[in-house]
Design a protein around this motif. Sequence first.
Motif, short mmCIF file in Angstrom:
data_model
loop_
_atom_site.label_atom_id
_atom_site.label_comp_id
_atom_site.label_asym_id
_atom_site.label_seq_id
_atom_site.Cartn_x
_atom_site.Cartn_y
_atom_site.Cartn_z
N GLY A 233 39.91 17.06 -32.17
CA GLY A 233 40.27 16.28 -33.36
C GLY A 233 39.68 16.83 -34.64
N LEU A 234 38.50 17.44 -34.55
CA LEU A 234 37.87 18.03 -35.74
C LEU A 234 38.54 19.33 -36.16
CD1 LEU A 234 34.08 17.57 -34.83
CD2 LEU A 234 35.23 16.53 -36.79
N SER A 235 39.31 19.93 -35.25
CA SER A 235 39.75 21.32 -35.41
C SER A 235 41.22 21.43 -35.77
CB SER A 235 39.48 22.09 -34.11
OG SER A 235 38.14 21.93 -33.70
N ARG A 236 41.54 22.53 -36.41
CA ARG A 236 42.94 22.82 -36.73
C ARG A 236 43.66 23.41 -35.53
NH1 ARG A 236 43.28 26.06 -42.29
NH2 ARG A 236 45.48 25.90 -41.75
N GLY A 237 42.92 23.99 -34.62
CA GLY A 237 43.51 24.57 -33.42
C GLY A 237 42.48 24.69 -32.33
N ALA A 244 40.23 27.37 -15.02
CA ALA A 244 40.94 27.14 -13.77
C ALA A 244 41.96 26.02 -14.00
CB ALA A 244 39.95 26.76 -12.67
N LEU A 245 42.84 25.83 -13.04
CA LEU A 245 43.92 24.85 -13.21
C LEU A 245 43.39 23.43 -13.33
CD1 LEU A 245 46.69 26.23 -10.82
CD2 LEU A 245 46.80 26.02 -13.31
N GLN A 246 42.23 23.15 -12.74
CA GLN A 246 41.66 21.80 -12.81
C GLN A 246 40.52 21.72 -13.84
OE1 GLN A 246 43.23 19.43 -11.15
NE2 GLN A 246 44.58 21.04 -10.36
N SER A 247 40.45 22.68 -14.74
CA SER A 247 39.35 22.75 -15.69
C SER A 247 39.39 21.61 -16.71
CB SER A 247 39.38 24.09 -16.42
OG SER A 247 38.48 24.10 -17.49
N GLY A 248 38.19 21.15 -17.10
CA GLY A 248 38.10 20.17 -18.17
C GLY A 248 38.59 20.72 -19.50
N SER A 249 38.61 22.05 -19.63
CA SER A 249 39.10 22.67 -20.86
C SER A 249 40.58 22.35 -21.09
CB SER A 249 38.91 24.18 -20.80
OG SER A 249 37.57 24.50 -20.59
N LEU A 250 41.32 22.17 -20.00
CA LEU A 250 42.73 21.84 -20.14
C LEU A 250 42.91 20.42 -20.68
CD1 LEU A 250 44.41 23.51 -17.04
CD2 LEU A 250 43.79 24.47 -19.26
N ALA A 256 44.46 18.27 -27.76
CA ALA A 256 44.81 18.98 -28.99
C ALA A 256 46.31 18.91 -29.26
CB ALA A 256 44.35 20.44 -28.90
N LEU A 257 47.11 19.10 -28.22
CA LEU A 257 48.56 19.01 -28.36
C LEU A 257 48.98 17.60 -28.79
CD1 LEU A 257 49.80 21.04 -25.25
CD2 LEU A 257 50.20 21.61 -27.66
N GLU A 258 48.38 16.58 -28.16
CA GLU A 258 48.70 15.20 -28.51
C GLU A 258 48.31 14.86 -29.93
OE1 GLU A 258 46.59 13.07 -25.51
OE2 GLU A 258 48.06 13.48 -23.93
N GLN A 259 47.29 15.54 -30.45
CA GLN A 259 46.83 15.31 -31.82
C GLN A 259 47.57 16.18 -32.83
OE1 GLN A 259 42.72 16.27 -31.20
NE2 GLN A 259 42.19 14.26 -30.37
N GLY A 260 48.52 16.98 -32.34
CA GLY A 260 49.30 17.83 -33.24
C GLY A 260 48.61 19.10 -33.65
N ARG A 261 47.63 19.54 -32.88
CA ARG A 261 46.90 20.78 -33.19
C ARG A 261 47.57 21.98 -32.50
NH1 ARG A 261 45.21 16.76 -35.75
NH2 ARG A 261 42.98 16.25 -35.92
N GLU A 262 47.30 23.16 -33.03
CA GLU A 262 47.77 24.39 -32.40
C GLU A 262 46.91 24.69 -31.17
OE1 GLU A 262 50.37 26.04 -33.30
OE2 GLU A 262 50.77 25.06 -35.22
N GLY A 285 53.89 26.55 -23.62
CA GLY A 285 54.13 26.72 -25.05
C GLY A 285 52.93 27.09 -25.89
N ALA A 286 51.74 27.20 -25.29
CA ALA A 286 50.58 27.66 -26.05
C ALA A 286 50.82 29.09 -26.50
CB ALA A 286 49.31 27.57 -25.20
#
Length: 372
Positions: A233-237, A244-250, A256-262, A285-286
């Motif tokens: 939320g703080l970031s532009r992208g 990994a596929l189950q990573s918290g990073s995803l 970020a996508l839901e917030q409209g970020r790149e 689409g990333a």
Amino acid sequence: MSSIPVQVISQRNIEPDIASWLALDLIDGLGDESMRCLLATFGSPAAILSASMTSLERVVKRKVADNIIGGADPQKLNASLKWLEDPQNSVITLADPDYPALLLHIPDPPPLLYVKGKRALLNAPMLAIVGSRNATPQGLSNAEAFAEAASNAGFSIASGMALGIDAAAHRGGLRGRASSIAVVGTGLDLVYPASHRKLAHELAERGALVSEFPLGTPPIGSNFPRRNRIISGLSRGCLVVEAALQSGSLITARQALEQGREVFAIPGSIHSPLSRGCHALIKQGAKLVESAGDILEEFGCPSGIPILVPEGGEAAREEFLLLKHLSHDIIDVDTLCLRSGLTVETVSAMLLTLELDGIIASLPGGRYQRLR
């Protein structure tokens, strides 16, 4: 009706309004959504704390209303106010003009942020960089390099101070001119993981540490996915380096996508589990990125990020002849011998020299990976 004891704020340069915000934040069972509803109804924390049970029950459940009437734990409130006496520490509320503008536009902005360090950075252009805690040497190198380049281009680096990619991103951001911000999942009086105490100190001195959680909040598992919405939320992208596929990073990337970020992702080896999360994002689409310039171009920034190339006879040194057989995928000595036609002794000696030069990394099991 609850009130803040006068002795709690006397002899301190703390505004009563801030004390009310802190007191409200310490009410057991009062979540962010309920707090925002109360603020919309009553107008201020002080008004909420002095409201009647009947009026409170129109907005929140009886148990929460009862807790508000009972007031905040005086010891916890006192500790929070004492923490604010340090000029390095501050609190930013929804009513504060310094509240991060981008964060106001996410679906569930935190009513209150605890900040240690340079609070002005929270309104600076920011890039989130996240990834695996169990990153490869190449992933760590990429995170640092991308973060430093983006920081030098004017983007503060936001991440979560976790092991692996997060820590590497913070180090790169701190080396650049725009610094770095860590959004943590504990109270700011704690450092988690404890091994990052030095990094936390550097962030507090030259960047910032941010938390929505009151002081004393321990490292509860559910808090870490929750804080990810603040990182994005703080970031532009948001750049995902390895996942990994189950990573918290995803989770961060999805928020970020839901917030409209790149959302950006660095591709990796098709054989690496830590590349699968990034490849999945790219399929969805990333933007695939190979350099920091790819990210900066997306934001309309100059793409001319300098790439340092060693001068002189590096390519002439015989150990560098091995590099054409050593890709960024992980490889073992036997495979290198087969590819190069060199003996095990020769390859081992070359690998040692390349490792000492920081060009490759030695991995468990007699395997190696090229870093640059």
